[in-house]
Design a protein around this motif. Structure first.
Motif, PDB file in Angstrom:
ATOM      1  N   PRO A 109      -2.229  18.727   6.751  1.00  0.00           N
ATOM      2  CA  PRO A 109      -1.691  17.673   5.899  1.00  0.00           C
ATOM      3  C   PRO A 109      -2.764  17.031   5.032  1.00  0.00           C
ATOM      4  O   PRO A 109      -3.928  16.963   5.406  1.00  0.00           O
ATOM      5  N   GLY A 110      -2.313  16.575   3.883  1.00  0.00           N
ATOM      6  CA  GLY A 110      -3.162  15.786   2.999  1.00  0.00           C
ATOM      7  C   GLY A 110      -2.636  14.362   2.995  1.00  0.00           C
ATOM      8  O   GLY A 110      -1.453  14.136   3.242  1.00  0.00           O
ATOM      9  N   MET A 139       0.853  -1.177   0.000  1.00  0.00           N
ATOM     10  CA  MET A 139       0.000   0.000   0.000  1.00  0.00           C
ATOM     11  C   MET A 139       0.894   1.234   0.000  1.00  0.00           C
ATOM     12  O   MET A 139       1.808   1.347   0.803  1.00  0.00           O
ATOM     13  N   ASP A 140       0.614   2.120  -0.942  1.00  0.00           N
ATOM     14  CA  ASP A 140       1.422   3.329  -1.101  1.00  0.00           C
ATOM     15  C   ASP A 140       0.682   4.515  -0.487  1.00  0.00           C
ATOM     16  O   ASP A 140      -0.428   4.835  -0.899  1.00  0.00           O
ATOM     17  N   ILE A 141       1.289   5.155   0.504  1.00  0.00           N
ATOM     18  CA  ILE A 141       0.674   6.286   1.186  1.00  0.00           C
ATOM     19  C   ILE A 141       1.617   7.482   1.121  1.00  0.00           C
ATOM     20  O   ILE A 141       2.809   7.361   1.419  1.00  0.00           O
ATOM     21  N   LYS A 142       1.057   8.628   0.722  1.00  0.00           N
ATOM     22  CA  LYS A 142       1.819   9.873   0.704  1.00  0.00           C
ATOM     23  C   LYS A 142       1.179  10.835   1.691  1.00  0.00           C
ATOM     24  O   LYS A 142      -0.041  10.974   1.719  1.00  0.00           O
ATOM     25  N   VAL A 143       2.011  11.480   2.496  1.00  0.00           N
ATOM     26  CA  VAL A 143       1.536  12.542   3.380  1.00  0.00           C
ATOM     27  C   VAL A 143       2.030  13.851   2.772  1.00  0.00           C
ATOM     28  O   VAL A 143       3.228  14.049   2.589  1.00  0.00           O
ATOM     29  N   LEU A 144       1.081  14.709   2.432  1.00  0.00           N
ATOM     30  CA  LEU A 144       1.386  15.974   1.772  1.00  0.00           C
ATOM     31  C   LEU A 144       1.414  17.095   2.800  1.00  0.00           C
ATOM     32  O   LEU A 144       0.442  17.299   3.520  1.00  0.00           O
ATOM     33  N   GLY A 145       2.536  17.783   2.887  1.00  0.00           N
ATOM     34  CA  GLY A 145       2.649  18.891   3.829  1.00  0.00           C
ATOM     35  C   GLY A 145       4.052  19.426   3.865  1.00  0.00           C
ATOM     36  O   GLY A 145       4.991  18.773   3.435  1.00  0.00           O
ATOM     37  N   THR A 146       4.194  20.622   4.416  1.00  0.00           N
ATOM     38  CA  THR A 146       5.489  21.300   4.391  1.00  0.00           C
ATOM     39  C   THR A 146       6.335  21.048   5.638  1.00  0.00           C
ATOM     40  O   THR A 146       7.335  21.713   5.842  1.00  0.00           O
ATOM     41  N   CYS A 196       4.956  20.705   8.984  1.00  0.00           N
ATOM     42  CA  CYS A 196       4.353  21.228  10.215  1.00  0.00           C
ATOM     43  C   CYS A 196       4.147  20.097  11.232  1.00  0.00           C
ATOM     44  O   CYS A 196       4.289  18.917  10.907  1.00  0.00           O
ATOM     45  N   ALA A 197       3.805  20.465  12.441  1.00  0.00           N
ATOM     46  CA  ALA A 197       3.589  19.481  13.503  1.00  0.00           C
ATOM     47  C   ALA A 197       2.469  18.507  13.139  1.00  0.00           C
ATOM     48  O   ALA A 197       2.575  17.303  13.394  1.00  0.00           O
ATOM     49  N   ASN A 198       1.386  19.009  12.536  1.00  0.00           N
ATOM     50  CA  ASN A 198       0.286  18.130  12.145  1.00  0.00           C
ATOM     51  C   ASN A 198       0.722  17.102  11.113  1.00  0.00           C
ATOM     52  O   ASN A 198       0.272  15.952  11.137  1.00  0.00           O
ATOM     53  N   CYS A 199       1.609  17.502  10.212  1.00  0.00           N
ATOM     54  CA  CYS A 199       2.124  16.580   9.198  1.00  0.00           C
ATOM     55  C   CYS A 199       2.927  15.463   9.870  1.00  0.00           C
ATOM     56  O   CYS A 199       2.768  14.282   9.549  1.00  0.00           O
ATOM     57  N   LYS A 200       3.776  15.835  10.793  1.00  0.00           N
ATOM     58  CA  LYS A 200       4.594  14.849  11.512  1.00  0.00           C
ATOM     59  C   LYS A 200       3.720  13.923  12.345  1.00  0.00           C
ATOM     60  O   LYS A 200       3.962  12.711  12.405  1.00  0.00           O
ATOM     61  N   ASN A 201       2.677  14.476  12.983  1.00  0.00           N
ATOM     62  CA  ASN A 201       1.765  13.659  13.776  1.00  0.00           C
ATOM     63  C   ASN A 201       0.986  12.686  12.893  1.00  0.00           C
ATOM     64  O   ASN A 201       0.720  11.551  13.300  1.00  0.00           O
ATOM     65  N   THR A 202       0.635  13.121  11.696  1.00  0.00           N
ATOM     66  CA  THR A 202      -0.090  12.254  10.762  1.00  0.00           C
ATOM     67  C   THR A 202       0.785  11.079  10.340  1.00  0.00           C
ATOM     68  O   THR A 202       0.327   9.936  10.329  1.00  0.00           O
ATOM     69  N   ILE A 203       2.047  11.348  10.025  1.00  0.00           N
ATOM     70  CA  ILE A 203       2.971  10.277   9.647  1.00  0.00           C
ATOM     71  C   ILE A 203       3.117   9.281  10.790  1.00  0.00           C
ATOM     72  O   ILE A 203       3.042   8.068  10.590  1.00  0.00           O
ATOM     73  N   ALA A 204       3.313   9.789  12.008  1.00  0.00           N
ATOM     74  CA  ALA A 204       3.480   8.920  13.169  1.00  0.00           C
ATOM     75  C   ALA A 204       2.236   8.055  13.395  1.00  0.00           C
ATOM     76  O   ALA A 204       2.345   6.857  13.677  1.00  0.00           O
ATOM     77  N   LEU A 205       1.056   8.653  13.236  1.00  0.00           N
ATOM     78  CA  LEU A 205      -0.192   7.920  13.433  1.00  0.00           C
ATOM     79  C   LEU A 205      -0.334   6.801  12.407  1.00  0.00           C
ATOM     80  O   LEU A 205      -0.680   5.660  12.755  1.00  0.00           O
ATOM     81  N   ILE A 206      -0.060   7.098  11.148  1.00  0.00           N
ATOM     82  CA  ILE A 206      -0.161   6.081  10.096  1.00  0.00           C
ATOM     83  C   ILE A 206       0.818   4.944  10.375  1.00  0.00           C
ATOM     84  O   ILE A 206       0.463   3.762  10.242  1.00  0.00           O
ATOM     85  N   GLU A 207       2.044   5.278  10.782  1.00  0.00           N
ATOM     86  CA  GLU A 207       3.033   4.240  11.106  1.00  0.00           C
ATOM     87  C   GLU A 207       2.558   3.366  12.258  1.00  0.00           C
ATOM     88  O   GLU A 207       2.693   2.141  12.210  1.00  0.00           O
ATOM     89  N   GLN A 208       1.989   3.979  13.306  1.00  0.00           N
ATOM     90  CA  GLN A 208       1.504   3.226  14.469  1.00  0.00           C
ATOM     91  C   GLN A 208       0.382   2.271  14.084  1.00  0.00           C
ATOM     92  O   GLN A 208       0.403   1.096  14.471  1.00  0.00           O
ATOM     93  N   VAL A 209      -0.586   2.765  13.336  1.00  0.00           N
ATOM     94  CA  VAL A 209      -1.735   1.941  12.956  1.00  0.00           C
ATOM     95  C   VAL A 209      -1.298   0.809  12.029  1.00  0.00           C
ATOM     96  O   VAL A 209      -1.741  -0.335  12.186  1.00  0.00           O
ATOM     97  N   ALA A 210      -0.425   1.110  11.074  1.00  0.00           N
ATOM     98  CA  ALA A 210       0.058   0.082  10.147  1.00  0.00           C
ATOM     99  C   ALA A 210       0.777  -1.027  10.910  1.00  0.00           C
ATOM    100  O   ALA A 210       0.564  -2.217  10.649  1.00  0.00           O
ATOM    101  N   LYS A 211       1.607  -0.636  11.869  1.00  0.00           N
ATOM    102  CA  LYS A 211       2.333  -1.625  12.670  1.00  0.00           C
ATOM    103  C   LYS A 211       1.363  -2.461  13.504  1.00  0.00           C
ATOM    104  O   LYS A 211       1.480  -3.685  13.572  1.00  0.00           O
ATOM    105  N   ALA A 212       0.375  -1.806  14.119  1.00  0.00           N
ATOM    106  CA  ALA A 212      -0.600  -2.509  14.957  1.00  0.00           C
ATOM    107  C   ALA A 212      -1.433  -3.492  14.138  1.00  0.00           C
ATOM    108  O   ALA A 212      -1.784  -4.569  14.626  1.00  0.00           O
ATOM    109  N   GLN A 213      -1.743  -3.131  12.889  1.00  0.00           N
ATOM    110  CA  GLN A 213      -2.559  -3.994  12.040  1.00  0.00           C
ATOM    111  C   GLN A 213      -1.725  -4.983  11.231  1.00  0.00           C
ATOM    112  O   GLN A 213      -2.279  -5.837  10.556  1.00  0.00           O
ATOM    113  N   GLY A 214      -0.407  -4.830  11.274  1.00  0.00           N
ATOM    114  CA  GLY A 214       0.464  -5.713  10.505  1.00  0.00           C
ATOM    115  C   GLY A 214       0.363  -5.475   9.005  1.00  0.00           C
ATOM    116  O   GLY A 214       0.544  -6.387   8.211  1.00  0.00           O
ATOM    117  N   VAL A 215       0.077  -4.236   8.624  1.00  0.00           N
ATOM    118  CA  VAL A 215      -0.067  -3.876   7.211  1.00  0.00           C
ATOM    119  C   VAL A 215       1.235  -3.261   6.722  1.00  0.00           C
ATOM    120  O   VAL A 215       1.790  -2.372   7.368  1.00  0.00           O
TER     121      VAL A 215
END
Length: 77
Positions: A51-52, A1-8, A10-29
């Protein structure tokens, strides 16, 4: 699965990346997570507020950190 986080970087962008990494790891995806900071590329996706998030070429979120439930739905699809 290819995921792009769009942003310059900012803190919200970094938090979004961290959240996606956490959920992916928890789900084994396995995900390929890319950070896009180039303004032209972000606007090319039609995202005006960051972020987008783009999953497999489809914009699924723009503006603010997505909820954990939303990220879980993306990864389950």
């Amino acid at each position: 699965m290819d995921i792009k986080v769009l942003g310059t970087g900012c803190a919200n962008c970094k938090n979004t990346i961290a959240l996606i990494e956490q959920v992916a790891k928890a789900q084994g995806v396995s995900v390929t997570l890319t950070k896009v900071e180039e303004l032209r590329e972000i606007m090319g996706h039609g995202v005006m507020s960051t972020p987008g998030v783009v999953v497999n070429g489809q914009v699924v979120h723009a503006g603010g950190v997505p909820s954990r439930e939303k990220v879980e739905q993306w990864l389950a699809a």
